[in-house]
Design an enzyme around this catalytic site. Structure first.
Site, mmCIF file in Angstrom:
data_model
loop_
_atom_site.group_PDB
_atom_site.id
_atom_site.type_symbol
_atom_site.label_atom_id
_atom_site.label_comp_id
_atom_site.label_asym_id
_atom_site.label_seq_id
_atom_site.Cartn_x
_atom_site.Cartn_y
_atom_site.Cartn_z
ATOM 1 N N ASP A 103 8.391 -6.701 1.306
ATOM 2 C CA ASP A 103 8.365 -5.452 1.381
ATOM 3 C C ASP A 103 8.651 -4.760 2.516
ATOM 4 O O ASP A 103 9.058 -5.238 3.466
ATOM 5 C CB ASP A 103 6.534 -5.220 1.071
ATOM 6 C CG ASP A 103 6.038 -5.801 -0.127
ATOM 7 O OD1 ASP A 103 6.953 -5.949 -0.889
ATOM 8 O OD2 ASP A 103 5.027 -6.037 0.013
HETATM 9 N N1 URA Z 1 3.678 -10.590 -0.309
HETATM 10 C C1 URA Z 1 3.685 -9.259 -0.204
HETATM 11 O O1 URA Z 1 2.416 -8.789 -0.457
HETATM 12 N N2 URA Z 1 4.656 -8.714 0.328
HETATM 13 C C2 URA Z 1 5.745 -9.245 0.919
HETATM 14 O O2 URA Z 1 6.762 -8.556 1.273
HETATM 15 C C3 URA Z 1 5.597 -10.742 0.601
HETATM 16 C C4 URA Z 1 4.728 -11.367 0.130
#
Ligand code: URA
Length: 240
Positions: A103
């Site tokens: 993310d």
């Molecule tokens: N899980 C998440 O919630 N975000 C990420 O970026 C990676 C794994």
């Protein structure tokens, strides 16, 4: 492939620098001076020299990036800064892409490559490649949560997550944990914690398969994978 592309992809220089080298008659193909960058080259058979030194063509690149928060796991975007924007122009010629996604606000280990087969092996749900995250969680993470994660929590779309290992590092108003998951659904870790009524306030990936985020890599910097790390990648590609 074109001679100028091969040279810039092999780290000889930028497209502009390669042009100068060609013009100055520093480039030889099979011991013949070539000034035309558009000449077609067979990297398997032709011998390329720059200033009498043989250029070895590298088809694939494998990079470990310490992704910072604030950029997205994509190759191009009109508005947002991407992880590829963090690389030098020369590396961008290889057309690398991120292996899976983190993310925008997640930090840590992100592999970048132009090797589609490897990316597939590392992200295929069938392969169960472990991904380890360090996280800060708002609220007290309990042994009940550890049990729920072990059993597989039910996410907001009724999907039951695969069993995950949750390790509590510090318990309090803000807890610190490490979680190991073998799948990579959208917002996987954040949604797993939401399933037990808690919020992730900081998330960082520290391992993917056998590849561990290098402690000495500062945020926004990258390095090539070591020979051992590359060997691990090749073993995945050959089904190991
Ligand atoms: N899980 C998440 O919630 N975000 C990420 O970026 C990676 C794994």
């Amino acid at each position: 492939m074109r001679l100028d592309k091969l040279l810039s992809n092999s780290g000889v220089g930028t497209r502009k620098e390669v042009k100068v080298l060609l013009k100055k008659k520093y480039v030889k193909v099979n011991d013949q001076i070539i000034k035309d960058g558009s000449k077609h080259i067979d990297p398997e058979r032709d011998v390329i020299k720059v200033k009498e030194e043989i250029v070895t063509y590298q088809k694939y690149i494998y990079l470990m990036l310490h992704k910072p928060s604030g950029c997205i796991s994509a190759t191009v975007d009109k508005q947002e800064k991407t992880v590829i924007d963090l690389l030098d122009q020369e590396l961008q010629h290889y057309k690398p892409f991120p292996v899976g996604r983190l993310d925008k606000d997640t930090e840590g280990l992100l592999l970048l490559t132009n090797d589609g087969e490897l990316a597939h092996q590392l992200t295929s749900p069938k392969k169960d490649i472990e991904k380890v995250y360090y996280a800060k969680i708002k609220g007290r993470v309990t042994s009940e949560d550890v049990k729920s994660f072990q059993e597989g929590v039910i996410l907001d779309d009724d999907y039951q997550a695969k069993p995950a290992q949750l390790k509590i590092m510090a318990q309090g108003e803000i807890s610190e944990i490490e979680v190991t998951v073998t799948e990579g659904k959208f917002h996987q870790v954040k949604r797993m914690f939401e399933a037990v009524g808690k919020n992730v306030i900081y998330l960082k990936r520290i391992r993917m398969g056998n590849i561990i985020l290098d402690h000495s890599l500062k945020r926004s910097t990258w390095r090539e994978l070591s020979e051992n790390e590359k060997e691990y990648c090749l073993s995945l590609k050959s089904g190991g």
